[in-house]
Design a protein around this motif. Structure first.
Motif, PDB file in Angstrom:
ATOM      1  N   MET A   1       0.724  -1.355  -0.033  1.00 28.09           N
ATOM      2  CA  MET A   1       0.080  -0.246  -0.261  1.00 28.09           C
ATOM      3  C   MET A   1       1.109   1.529   0.088  1.00 28.09           C
ATOM      4  N   LYS A   2       1.184   2.311  -0.917  1.00 27.42           N
ATOM      5  CA  LYS A   2       1.768   3.027  -1.134  1.00 27.42           C
ATOM      6  C   LYS A   2       1.058   4.580  -1.161  1.00 27.42           C
ATOM      7  N   LYS A   3       1.341   5.413  -0.488  1.00 28.42           N
ATOM      8  CA  LYS A   3       0.995   6.689   0.819  1.00 28.42           C
ATOM      9  C   LYS A   3       2.252   7.628  -0.258  1.00 28.42           C
ATOM     10  N   THR A   4       1.080   8.515  -0.783  1.00 29.53           N
ATOM     11  CA  THR A   4       1.326   9.589  -2.000  1.00 29.53           C
ATOM     12  C   THR A   4       2.047  10.742  -0.637  1.00 29.53           C
ATOM     13  N   ARG A   5       1.577  11.765  -1.389  1.00 29.84           N
ATOM     14  CA  ARG A   5       2.301  13.219   0.686  1.00 29.84           C
ATOM     15  C   ARG A   5       0.829  13.871   0.837  1.00 29.84           C
ATOM     16  N   SER A   6      -0.082  13.541  -0.243  1.00 30.96           N
ATOM     17  CA  SER A   6      -1.275  14.518   0.448  1.00 30.96           C
ATOM     18  C   SER A   6      -1.783  12.959   1.082  1.00 30.96           C
ATOM     19  N   GLY A   7      -1.524  11.751   1.503  1.00 25.49           N
ATOM     20  CA  GLY A   7      -1.654  10.513   2.097  1.00 25.49           C
ATOM     21  C   GLY A   7      -2.798   9.695   1.300  1.00 25.49           C
ATOM     22  N   LYS A   8      -3.277  10.722  -0.089  1.00 19.63           N
ATOM     23  CA  LYS A   8      -3.601   9.477  -0.768  1.00 19.63           C
ATOM     24  C   LYS A   8      -3.050   7.859  -0.653  1.00 19.63           C
TER      25      LYS A   8
END
Ligand SMILES: Cc1cc2nc3c(=O)[nH]c(=O)nc-3n(C[C@H](O)[C@H](O)[C@H](O)COP(=O)(O)OP(=O)(O)OC[C@H]3O[C@@H](n4cnc5c(N)ncnc54)[C@H](O)[C@@H]3O)c2cc1C
Length: 320
Positions: A185-192
């Motif tokens: 599960m990969k989290k983007t900087r914006s938290g998505k």
């Protein structure tokens, strides 16, 4: 008193995988100037070395440009292509603790083996040695201490058959289970958060590094959104930083990029790009304040400065 240790500096360089295709390597036991040169497949790259020159002991030794060039020229002699300076993803120097037996007087006694001596009042000193013999070195030292101290152990040394952590329920196909059973599960900087596959290179790396404990790393990658790669093109995951902090006493960013992973040694520029994220995850795990984060960034970059890679632009796209 004559020093026991003669420090010798050894430089290694890491080159692209195409210098050791299909798991092939090269070792030249005696080059035209009488040195040993090798080029071996290592963690998906090619490791080439080495040099052997007397040195003084420093905390952060650095390879000299002429030492790097010597290795590149020496292996070029045995290939039909020139090994270029720009191919060097990482280059570093280490200090070998070669020992000279104080009971011998000639210089030919400098050795890569270890020696154990008994000093005044039963002091046991062990010096020199190699990574490949660390277990028997420890056994020799403890055996001597038992003899000197007239100790009465209940059994002989058991470490020869002691299984390492992560060997339980592990077999060479373990990586296929990881690939089948987990997603990253990969989290983007914006938290998505979005899912990614546990591909063969990652599952194989986790299985080879952690054995059956790799499952714990995969769970962190899946359940805590720490499934992103730390550097494009390398199988190291964010989850490993958290796992090493929680289970393996990983206390500094340098520790992670140099020893828990081998990124600094494989590719200095990729390691430099990974440092801020490594510090961020360690900061969460260890509850570091701003000052500690700043210090970690500074010491990680100072450490990487001692590696002499060529600038490598293939990792500029930052896609993980
Ligand atoms: C150039 C070179 C080539 C070599 N080639 C070979 C080879 O071909 N085959 C072979 O078998 N061996 C080889 N060796 C030897 C091998 O690298 C060592 O024997 C092995 O690394 C020793 O392992 P160690 O864990 O005892 O010590 P180290 O690998 O030195 O680990 C000790 C660690 O402790 C850390 N540390 C030190 N003090 C502190 C502190 N106060 N607090 C926290 N951390 C601390 C250090 O930063 C270090 O990471 C080579 C060594 C060199 C330098």
């Amino acid at each position: 008193m004559k020093p026991l240790i003669t420090p010798s500096s050894g430089v290694h360089v890491v080159l692209p995988d195409y210098y050791s295709p299909d798991g092939m390597g090269l070792i030249v036991p005696k080059t035209k100037d009488g040195r040993v040169i090798f080029m071996l497949p290592w963690l998906g790259k090619t490791l080439a070395g080495t040099t052997d020159s007397s040195t003084t002991i420093t905390m952060l030794p650095e390879p000299q440009e002429n030492e790097i060039q010597f290795i590149l020229d020496a292996i070029s002699d045995y290939l039909c292509v020139k090994v270029r300076r720009t191919d060097v993803h990482s280059a570093w120097s280490g200090i070998r603790p070669l020992v000279s037996d104080p009971s011998l007087t000639n210089t030919a006694n400098i050795s890569r083996e270890h020696i154990i001596t008994e000093g005044p009042e039963g002091l046991v000193t062990i010096a020199g040695g190699k990574w490949t013999t660390y277990r028997s070195m420890a056994e020799d030292a403890v055996d001597l201490a038992i003899r000197i101290g007239s100790l009465k152990p209940t059994n002989f040394c058991v470490t020869k058959d002691l299984a390492l952590a992560g060997t339980a329920d592990w077999d060479p196909a373990f990586f296929t289970l990881l690939a089948q059973q987990f997603i990253r599960m990969k989290k983007t900087r914006s938290g998505k958060v979005f899912p990614g596959v546990m591909d063969t290179s990652i599952s194989h790396h986790l299985s080879c590094s952690y054995g059956s404990l790799a499952q714990q790393v995969a769970v962190i990658a899946q359940d805590e959104g720490l499934g992103k790669r730390l550097a494009h093109g390398y199988p190291y995951l964010e989850a490993e930083v958290a796992y090493c902090a929680r289970n393996e006493y990983c206390e500094t960013a340098v520790d992670f990029i140099a020893r828990r992973s081998r990124l600094a040694f494989l590719d200095t520029n990729a390691a430099a790009k990974a440092v801020p994220r490594v510090v961020e995850i360690l900061a969460t795990e260890h509850k570091w304040n701003r000052a500690r984060r700043k210090l970690e960034l500074k010491s990680a970059f100072a450490f990487l400065e001692t590696f002499k890679a060529s600038k490598n632009t293939q990792f500029e796209d930052l896609k993980h």
